[in-house]
Design a protein around this motif. Structure first.
Motif, PDB file in Angstrom:
ATOM      1  N   ALA A  54      43.236  32.384  43.882  1.00  0.00           N
ATOM      2  CA  ALA A  54      43.715  33.329  43.229  1.00  0.00           C
ATOM      3  C   ALA A  54      44.436  34.587  43.740  1.00  0.00           C
ATOM      4  N   PHE A  56      47.163  35.940  42.883  1.00  0.00           N
ATOM      5  CA  PHE A  56      47.726  37.189  41.877  1.00  0.00           C
ATOM      6  C   PHE A  56      46.442  38.347  41.796  1.00  0.00           C
ATOM      7  N   VAL A  57      45.512  37.795  41.606  1.00  0.00           N
ATOM      8  CA  VAL A  57      44.207  38.695  41.700  1.00  0.00           C
ATOM      9  C   VAL A  57      44.095  39.443  42.893  1.00  0.00           C
ATOM     10  N   VAL A  60      46.749  42.073  42.997  1.00  0.00           N
ATOM     11  CA  VAL A  60      46.399  43.263  42.341  1.00  0.00           C
ATOM     12  C   VAL A  60      45.274  44.078  42.944  1.00  0.00           C
ATOM     13  N   GLN A  61      44.414  43.400  43.197  1.00  0.00           N
ATOM     14  CA  GLN A  61      43.274  44.087  43.937  1.00  0.00           C
ATOM     15  C   GLN A  61      43.853  44.922  45.267  1.00  0.00           C
ATOM     16  N   VAL A  64      46.027  47.763  43.536  1.00  0.00           N
ATOM     17  CA  VAL A  64      45.445  48.821  42.559  1.00  0.00           C
ATOM     18  C   VAL A  64      44.511  49.633  43.176  1.00  0.00           C
ATOM     19  N   TYR A  65      43.320  48.735  44.033  1.00  0.00           N
ATOM     20  CA  TYR A  65      42.045  49.302  44.583  1.00  0.00           C
ATOM     21  C   TYR A  65      42.520  50.046  45.846  1.00  0.00           C
TER      22      TYR A  65
ATOM     23  N   GLU B  62      32.299  50.641  42.503  1.00  0.00           N
ATOM     24  CA  GLU B  62      33.196  49.903  42.711  1.00  0.00           C
ATOM     25  C   GLU B  62      32.765  48.419  43.222  1.00  0.00           C
ATOM     26  N   ASN B  66      33.204  44.725  42.088  1.00  0.00           N
ATOM     27  CA  ASN B  66      34.084  43.609  42.952  1.00  0.00           C
ATOM     28  C   ASN B  66      33.132  42.644  43.034  1.00  0.00           C
ATOM     29  N   ILE B  73      35.914  35.049  39.343  1.00  0.00           N
ATOM     30  CA  ILE B  73      37.230  34.024  40.053  1.00  0.00           C
ATOM     31  C   ILE B  73      36.411  32.769  40.568  1.00  0.00           C
ATOM     32  N   ARG B  77      37.447  29.024  39.101  1.00  0.00           N
ATOM     33  CA  ARG B  77      37.837  27.907  40.061  1.00  0.00           C
ATOM     34  C   ARG B  77      37.081  26.808  39.725  1.00  0.00           C
ATOM     35  N   GLU B  91      40.394  34.835  35.739  1.00  0.00           N
ATOM     36  CA  GLU B  91      41.266  35.433  36.506  1.00  0.00           C
ATOM     37  C   GLU B  91      42.004  36.508  35.401  1.00  0.00           C
ATOM     38  N   THR B  94      39.426  39.224  35.126  1.00  0.00           N
ATOM     39  CA  THR B  94      39.288  39.925  36.291  1.00  0.00           C
ATOM     40  C   THR B  94      40.438  41.086  36.471  1.00  0.00           C
ATOM     41  N   VAL B  95      41.317  40.857  35.916  1.00  0.00           N
ATOM     42  CA  VAL B  95      42.513  41.791  35.962  1.00  0.00           C
ATOM     43  C   VAL B  95      42.187  43.138  34.964  1.00  0.00           C
ATOM     44  N   ILE B  98      39.607  44.950  36.784  1.00  0.00           N
ATOM     45  CA  ILE B  98      40.435  45.926  37.565  1.00  0.00           C
ATOM     46  C   ILE B  98      40.854  47.161  36.891  1.00  0.00           C
ATOM     47  N   ALA B 102      39.948  51.120  37.463  1.00  0.00           N
ATOM     48  CA  ALA B 102      40.835  52.028  37.853  1.00  0.00           C
ATOM     49  C   ALA B 102      40.889  53.453  36.797  1.00  0.00           C
TER      50      ALA B 102
END
Lengths: 270, 132
Positions: A54, A56-57, A60-61, A64-65, B62, B66, B73, B77, B91, B94-95, B98, B102
């Motif tokens: 993954a 892309f994630v 982003v992680q 962003v994080y 956080e 995570n 994820i 998969r 996925e 997951t975005v 996140i 934030a």
């Protein structure tokens, strides 16, 4: 997904790194150290995301994080005084009874979850293996399958590796099936921006922005209220004393003006 | 219940014979990712319950988020390998997690700053205005 070879090594390295860094985050005396350990835990989790395919994630992680949220954390740590724990003026943890109970509870939870996962480990193997196959053979078969699928992907500019289709798939899915949640997320972020600006500003900034409550403004102008909290002696000290109301009543004889500059500030009641 | 737990643990020990453990270490599968995520969740939960500093509590939250992302994820998969066409939804989710994390951090840290300005403390056991 069965990993093998170097991928397995990287899994153990990053998995252990994430857990150890997480533990150190929780136990660090200094809040800045805790933030740095949390950053390493987040990077290790991003590496696990890459192992899972993954990419892309994982990006982003990191962006962003590590780039956004953790910088915010560090700024707030800088703004509030958290040195008291490190100087051992303040207790790090709750009372021993609470800590003991919490650790026993979490340990029991961890044991339960891990044992259930390892009991049902057979469910998480990818399908398609013959009954008598060992794990190593299945891993090899899976690696071949993955290599065959990867060979169909377009090559990268260097010609060494292949371009992953992960980002493309996530993007397509995000805008095809999750359009409404995407918009809602953008509204959520807007609300978060406005909310954090409103929460974090001072009474002085509110007055400067000229959106005080009319009643409050009138009483400020008539001198009934002052913007200065009680007992503020040092004009360069921005820390507000404990338990002081944002608007305090000045001494009757002082002339409280709306926005006071440090040199023309009248004496407020101590 | 105690004997049940003991029998369960014994069965677990017998189940995981040495060559199985060795193979599992050499070839980690999806369940190992789940184990890492579960342990991370427990560490985060312990941090929330144990610490007094509200900023460190946020960091522990956080960690919990995570751990959830890692589960998402890993299952995405796994579902992809079992032939589920919509597996990439994990996925996408997951975005969103996140994004919400934030937003939560921004609001939460704003509250921390406002609290510090008014009460001059970041310790949760001193912020007890709503305590009965």
């Amino acid at each position: 997904m069965i990993l093998s070879g170097w991928e397995a090594v990287f899994f153990w390295v990053f998995g252990l790194a994430a857990l150890v860094a997480g533990l150190l985050t929780v136990m660090a005396k200094n809040a800045v150290h805790a933030a740095l350990f949390l950053i390493s835990a987040l990077v290790a989790v991003a590496a696990l995301f890459i192992l899972l395919g993954a990419e892309f994630v994982a990006g982003v992680q990191i962006l962003v994080y590590v780039g956004g949220v953790m910088v915010l954390f560090l700024f707030v740590i800088m703004l509030v005084n958290v040195g008291a724990e490190e100087r051992e003026q303040e207790e790090l943890f709750n009372s021993p009874a609470q800590v003991g109970l919490a650790i026993v509870f979490c340990a029991a939870l961890a044991f339960g979850m891990v044992s259930i996962i390892s009991r049902s480990a057979g469910l998480f193997l990818p399908p398609g293996g013959e009954p008598g196959q060992t794990l190593a053979e299945r891993a090899a078969a899976q690696r071949e399958e993955r290599a065959r699928r990867e060979a169909q992907l377009p090559p990268a500019a260097t010609g060494v590796s292949r371009l992953s289709r992960d980002t493309q798939e996530v993007g397509a899915s995000l805008f095809r099936y999750a359009g409404l949640p995407f918009e809602i997320a953008s509204v959520l972020l807007l609300v978060a921006i406005v909310g954090s600006v409103l929460l974090a500003r001072t009474a002085k900034q509110e007055a400067a922005a000229d959106d005080l409550d009319p009643e409050v403004k009138k009483s400020l102008e008539s001198g009934v209220w002052s913007l200065e909290p009680e007992g503020r002696a040092d004009p360069h000290n921005d820390e507000v004393p404990a338990a002081s109301a944002p608007y305090s009543r000045p001494a009757p004889e002082t002339q409280a003006s709306e926005l006071q500059t440090p040199d023309s500030r009248p004496q407020t009641l101590k | 219940m105690m004997t049940n737990t003991l029998a369960f643990a014994l069965a677990l020990l017998q189940d995981s014979r040495l060559e199985n453990v060795g193979q599992g270490i050499q070839h980690p599968d999806t369940s190992k990712f789940l184990v890492v995520a579960a342990l991370m969740f427990c560490i985060g939960l312990a941090g929330v319950l144990v610490r007094r500093n509200v900023i460190v509590i946020f960091m522990a939250i956080e960690l919990i988020l995570n751990a959830a992302n890692l589960n998402f994820i890993a299952f995405a998969r796994h579902l992809e390998e079992t032939g589920n066409l919509n597996a990439v939804a994990g996925e996408v989710f997951t975005v969103f997690v996140i994004v919400v994390a934030a937003a939560e951090a921004a609001i939460g840290l704003g509250i921390v700053i406002a609290l510090y300005r008014n009460r001059e403390t970041v310790f949760v056991d001193k912020i007890d205005l709503l305590k009965w």
